[in-house]
Structure formats: C-alpha cells, structure tokens
Design a protein around this motif. Structure first.
Motif, short mmCIF file in Angstrom:
data_model
loop_
_atom_site.label_atom_id
_atom_site.label_comp_id
_atom_site.label_asym_id
_atom_site.label_seq_id
_atom_site.Cartn_x
_atom_site.Cartn_y
_atom_site.Cartn_z
N ARG A 1 -11.12 -2.45 30.10
CA ARG A 1 -11.77 -2.48 28.78
C ARG A 1 -10.87 -1.81 27.73
O ARG A 1 -10.75 -2.28 26.60
CB ARG A 1 -13.12 -1.76 28.84
N MET A 2 -10.25 -0.67 28.10
CA MET A 2 -9.38 0.04 27.18
C MET A 2 -8.17 -0.81 26.80
O MET A 2 -7.63 -0.69 25.69
CB MET A 2 -8.92 1.36 27.81
N ALA A 59 -4.90 -3.25 34.76
CA ALA A 59 -5.54 -1.97 35.05
C ALA A 59 -5.24 -1.53 36.48
O ALA A 59 -4.96 -0.35 36.75
CB ALA A 59 -7.04 -2.08 34.83
N ARG A 60 -5.28 -2.50 37.42
CA ARG A 60 -4.97 -2.14 38.81
C ARG A 60 -3.51 -1.70 38.94
O ARG A 60 -3.19 -0.76 39.69
CB ARG A 60 -5.25 -3.33 39.73
N PRO A 107 -15.82 -7.93 26.51
CA PRO A 107 -15.55 -7.76 27.95
C PRO A 107 -14.06 -7.88 28.25
O PRO A 107 -13.34 -8.61 27.56
CB PRO A 107 -16.35 -8.89 28.59
N PRO A 108 -13.57 -7.19 29.29
CA PRO A 108 -12.15 -7.27 29.64
C PRO A 108 -11.81 -8.62 30.27
O PRO A 108 -12.65 -9.27 30.88
CB PRO A 108 -11.97 -6.13 30.64
N SER A 109 -10.55 -9.01 30.11
CA SER A 109 -10.08 -10.28 30.68
C SER A 109 -9.59 -10.07 32.10
O SER A 109 -9.40 -8.94 32.56
CB SER A 109 -8.94 -10.83 29.82
N LEU A 110 -9.37 -11.20 32.79
CA LEU A 110 -8.84 -11.13 34.16
C LEU A 110 -7.44 -10.51 34.16
O LEU A 110 -7.09 -9.75 35.05
CB LEU A 110 -8.80 -12.54 34.77
N VAL A 163 -11.15 0.86 37.34
CA VAL A 163 -10.44 -0.38 37.03
C VAL A 163 -11.10 -1.09 35.85
O VAL A 163 -10.44 -1.53 34.90
CB VAL A 163 -10.40 -1.31 38.28
N SER A 164 -12.42 -1.17 35.90
CA SER A 164 -13.15 -1.84 34.82
C SER A 164 -12.97 -1.12 33.50
O SER A 164 -12.77 -1.75 32.45
CB SER A 164 -14.64 -1.92 35.18
#
Length: 598
Positions: free
Chosen positions: A544-545, A559-560, A550-553, A539-540
C-alpha cells in the motif's frame, strides 16, 4: 518476527496505554527492542502515539487533546529497568524498591485541565517528570528542538565519545571539588577577619579580668563565713564568755566542769556494778569533751580579735567575686569553666591567621594541579572532537550530504568548573563555500533529520537515552539517501530502542516490530486503532505504501522483495554491529528462519 536482542543494558519502553486522547478511545501497545515502526495513511493518527510519549516526558498537555471532556485522558507507559544505572537513582529517590525491575509513568488530565502525574504510583510534579523523562526517551519532531541539539549537552556527548577522557574528567572534578571546598573556607576566614579580631579582643579582656582576680575554688564560701563572723563579733564574744562561765566557773556556784569531776569520783566508788560502770565511762567522756570545748572557745575568741579593716577587705573581695559571677557564671566553678572555654576560643582565633596561610598554599597547589589536568583533558577533547566531526561527516556523506561541514569546536571558558576549562560548540555548513555557523541556527528540514541521525549513529554507544523516537524523519529525503537513512536507523537500533513514524517502505522493511494505525468510524465517531502486523500483513501494508490503496500485484511483489532484502541487510548490519560493539551488549538469536516473507 525476527528478533536479535535477548536484553538491553539500559531501560526500554515495554508498553504504552492511551485512553481518551484525540482520536484514540483506548489503545495498548507492546514494544520490543530494536526498530519499532508505525505506518498508516495520512491522518490516521500515527503521531498521536508520539504525542502521548511527549506527555510522559513532561510536555505541556492541553485540554484540546482530551477526546471526551466528561472523562479523564490517560497516558501510561511501562519501562523495563534490568541492568540499568537509572534503577539505583530511582531506588534512592524512593520511586521503586530494590527488587522492582519496572518503572511506570502515568499522566492524567481531567476537568478544567487539572492533571495528575505519577511515577510508580507516587504523585510528582510535571517538572520532576520532565527531568526523569530526559533519561528515558528522546523525541525528534520535525521543526522541534530536542535533547541531542541542546548546547548544554555537547560537552557531555564529546566526553562520552572519547574513551580516554573519563579518567581525566574524574580527576578534574575531584580537584575542582577540593579546590572549591578549600576556597570557600579561605574566603570565609578572610571575610570574617575583622569580626574575629573584635571577638579575640573581647575574649582576651574577659580572660584577663578573670585571671587578674586570682580566684580560688571555695573561696567565696569561706569569705562569706568570715564576713558573717566579723560582722557579729561582739555578739559572738559575749556568747563565748557566757558559755565559758557556765562550764568553767562563775560567781557564787561551782562550774559544770567541777561538778562533772565530782560525779566521776563518786561513780568510781561504785563502778563495780555493771550499770554504774557504764555511767562512769560516760562521765569521763563528758569531762574530756568539756576540756575540748574550753580549747575551742579560746581559739574562737582569739579569732575574733582581727584587724578592724579586715571586714572592709572581705567586703571588697566578695564584691569582686559577685561581679564576676554576674558576668561569667553563678559560681566560681562556672567562672573557671567559662575561662577555659574563652582560652580555647582565643587559641582557635589566634590560629586563624596560620590557617589562612595554610589554605592559601593549598589553593595555589590545587589550582596548579587542576590546570595541569584540565589542559590534559582539553587535549583529549580536541582529539575526540576531530574524530567525532570526521565520523559524523562520513555518516552524512552516506546519507547523501557530500558538501556539508561539521566542526566540533573546543574553546576555553573564562570560568573554571567541574567539567574543566572548555566549552564545546557544534558548527554546521550545508553548502560548500559557506562558513560553519552554530548548529541550531543554520539547519532545517531534511538536513536536520539527516544530521540528527548521523549524530545519533556516531554517538550510539555514548548517548545515554535508551529510547529514541522519530516522527517522520524521512520527510524530504528520497532516492539513495533514503536507503542510506533506513540502514542508519537500523544500525542505530543495535544500541537503542527506536520508535519511528514513517511513510518510507524502505524503512518499514527493516522494522523489528511493525504497527499499523488505521482510522475508522464507530457509532458515528472517528477513532484511531493500532495493531501489530504479522508477516503477510506487513507485505500488504508495504505494498500500500508503494502504490496506494488498493495495492497492485506489482507492488505486492516489490513489497516482498523489500522485506526479503531487508532480512539479508539486517543480518549483515547485525553481524558488523556485534563485531564492533562492546562484548555482551548485543546477543543475537541464531538460526533465524529464512522464509519469513516467502
């Protein structure tokens, strides 16, 4: 992780070990069947794993790839061989034992670029590794040629694609091999005709020379004895007369015969004594022997009275026999043996003309049968070619290439061969209105990536190479085409193990195994490390992709959603694949958890 394969019907890459290569100090990765994905930031070293696999398939290895020149660079891979037709070949070649189920490839490079290649511990050449690697791994790199686009492979793939082709192909090969064998014998007979005539003429001369001599077994020994007797006739005659005189009479004394006869008379008077009776018996035998000697001497003397020219005739006969001995054997028996062999060879050579006629008839019959079967094979190839190009174009349409044309052309060749009388060419046009041209000259970039994927998808069951490797095949592809590409890649992984370097979250979301490659600095030196991700780590990484580091909420939520929808999509694809694939090829695991990404 979601797993749906219990085993493969072909070899599979199980593990790779890399040491002292570019940014990798030491790395060991274990792969699974299905779709194995590598992700990471640009420059993290994702392609190093692909390069390492390339080295194990025979690609050139440069000393520039060695991280620490004072140590060897090592790449090693383990392939499983369960239920593999390749295993039989490896056993025959002595690389593995019958009970072995794994194949280990190892390549090292040391000082001054000196390298070592080993297959299951056995040192081999790089070319041998390369020839084996074609059966194990097919690597697709951007702007690089690879096995699927090799023109020499087109006919093979078409033949595997058409289910009715193989029986005809096997018959064509059988007829061709038989025709080639008979044609070779015929050519040798025709080419050697003059030499055979010369040999036959010489053999017939030898046979005639021996037969005209009319030899008899033991004749030479008898002639030599007769020759010696006639040569010494005078000496023998005098000796015979002296012997006769001593035994039967002579001037001034009684003969031996008379004396023995008198002795018998005296012995008869006293033979009542047992000892003298024996003497009497011996004297009688002596008398009989003297009588026999008389007859033999008379016959011998008569034999000495021969034609004066007989000695000359015997000399000539012995000269003839000795001349034949010098040429054909040291005895008359050996001369007869030579004669029999010469007769056999002569009969064989005389039969060559009949054999030539017989072979010419066989060649004509085989050519007729071959052409008949080859034309039937061509018809089936034409039908398969039509189906193949339609299927590939359907796949390309789903991949966002609606205007493309792919033609699979089956055309005759001038020279017959084991594969029939056809050559297969792939012609491609990316834009409406453009005439298709040979595939290797007109495809580039994203078009090539999607075409490769479409071909491999359609040929999934026919394509023999078990492990397919793609390095950023998604470059230049976006939107709905990228979603279609992700789906196709997973469909392809139903039939092959797929290793893929990607920057696409959609593709990463369908992975069966997800590996993250990261670059860090240790002791002032940059190194690349890799690890397999669990569900939360996936998921992380996908977040990021999507939005960077850093990825956002929002990216986490997205991603989920990608992973959740990926699970459902994979279930549908897998179900359709099981229904369409050969029985037993894919064995899904039931009751997969639905909360993998929740």
């Amino acid at each position: 992780m979601e797993r749906y394969w219990e085993g493969l019907s072909t070899p599979m890459l199980r593990e790779i070990y890399i040491r002292n290569l570019v940014l990798i100090e030491e790395l060991r990765l274990e792969f699974g069947p299905g779709l194995n994905v590598f992700t990471g930031e640009t420059g993290a070293g994702k392609s190093i794993v692909i390069d390492a696999l390339g080295l194990l398939t025979g690609e050139r290895m440069s000393t520039d790839l060695v991280r620490d020149p004072s140590q060897k660079a090592v790449v090693e891979a383990v392939f499983s061989l369960e239920n593999s037709s390749l295993k039989e070949y490896l056993v025959q070649e002595g690389f593995i034992e019958e009970e072995d189920d794994y194949l280990v490839l190892r390549r090292e490079i040391g000082e001054a670029g000196r390298g070592t290649v080993r297959i299951n511990g056995r040192t081999v050449t790089v070319s041998r590794l390369k020839s084996l690697g074609e059966f194990l791994v097919d690597i697709h790199l951007q702007q690089a040629n690879q096995l699927l686009l090799e023109p020499r492979m087109y006919r093979h793939y078409l033949d595997r694609f058409g289910s009715s082709i193989n029986p005809l192909l096997q018959e064509v090969r059988r007829l061709y091999d038989r025709w080639h064998e008979i044609r070779k014998e015929l050519d040798e007979l025709v080419e050697g005709k003059k030499e055979r005539l010369r040999e036959l003429d010489f053999l017939q001369f030898q046979i005639k020379e021996i037969e005209s001599a009319q030899l008899a077994r033991g004749e030479d020994a008898e002639l030599e004895e007769r020759y010696r007797r006639l040569r010494d006739a005078e000496r023998l005659r005098r000796g015979t007369e002296d012997i006769y005189s001593f035994i039967y009479g002579g001037a001034g004394y009684q003969s031996a015969y008379d004396l023995v006869a008198l002795a018998i008379e005296k012995a008869q008077e006293v033979r009542d004594d047992a000892c003298l009776a024996e003497v009497y018996s011996l004297l009688e035998t002596c008398l009989y022997n003297l009588e026999d000697i008389k007859d033999k001497l008379a016959a011998f003397q008569k034999n000495l009275e021969a034609d004066p020219q007989e000695l000359e005739r015997i000399e000539e006969r012995l000269e003839t026999i000795n001349r034949l001995k010098k040429k054909y054997g040291s005895s008359i028996e050996e001369i007869f043996g030579f004669l029999e062999e010469a007769r056999r060879k002569s009969e064989h050579l005389q039969g060559s003309e009949a054999r030539i006629e017989e072979l010419e008839n066989d060649v004509r019959d085989l050519e007729k049968a071959y052409l008949h079967q080859a034309r039937l094979l061509s018809e089936q190839r034409q039908k398969a070619a039509q189906k193949l190009q339609v299927r590939v174009c359907e796949e390309l349409l789903e991949l966002g290439m609606p205007g493309v044309r792919l033609e699979v052309k089956v055309t005759p060749v001038e020279t017959w061969g084991r594969e029939g009388i056809d050559q297969v060419t792939l012609m491609f046009s990316a834009n409406p209105g453009e005439e298709p041209k040979p595939l290797g000259r007109v495809v580039s970039g994203g078009e090539l990536s999607r075409l490769i994927l479409a071909l491999k998808k359609v040929l999934a069951e026919a394509y023999d190479v078990p492990t397919l490797v793609f390095d950023e095949i998604d470059v230049g592809v976006g939107g709905s085409a990228l979603n279609a590409m992700a789906k196709k890649l997973f469909e392809l992984s139903l039939y092959h193990q797929v290793l893929l370097v990607t920057h696409s979250p959609q593709i990463a979301g369908l992975a069966d195994e997800h590996f993250l490659l990261e670059k860090s600095v240790e002791r002032g030196v940059t190194v690349t490390q890799a690890r397999k991700l669990d569900q939360e780590e996936r998921v992380s990484e996908i977040a990021r992709m999507l939005s960077g580091d850093p990825p956002s909420l929002v990216s986490f939520q997205h991603a989920r959603e990608i992973l959740t929808s990926g699970i459902e999509l994979k279930r549908k694809i897998r179900k359709a694949g099981i229904e369409q694939s050969p029985k037993g090829q894919i064995k899904p695991v039931d009751n997969l958890p639905r909360s993998e990404v929740e």
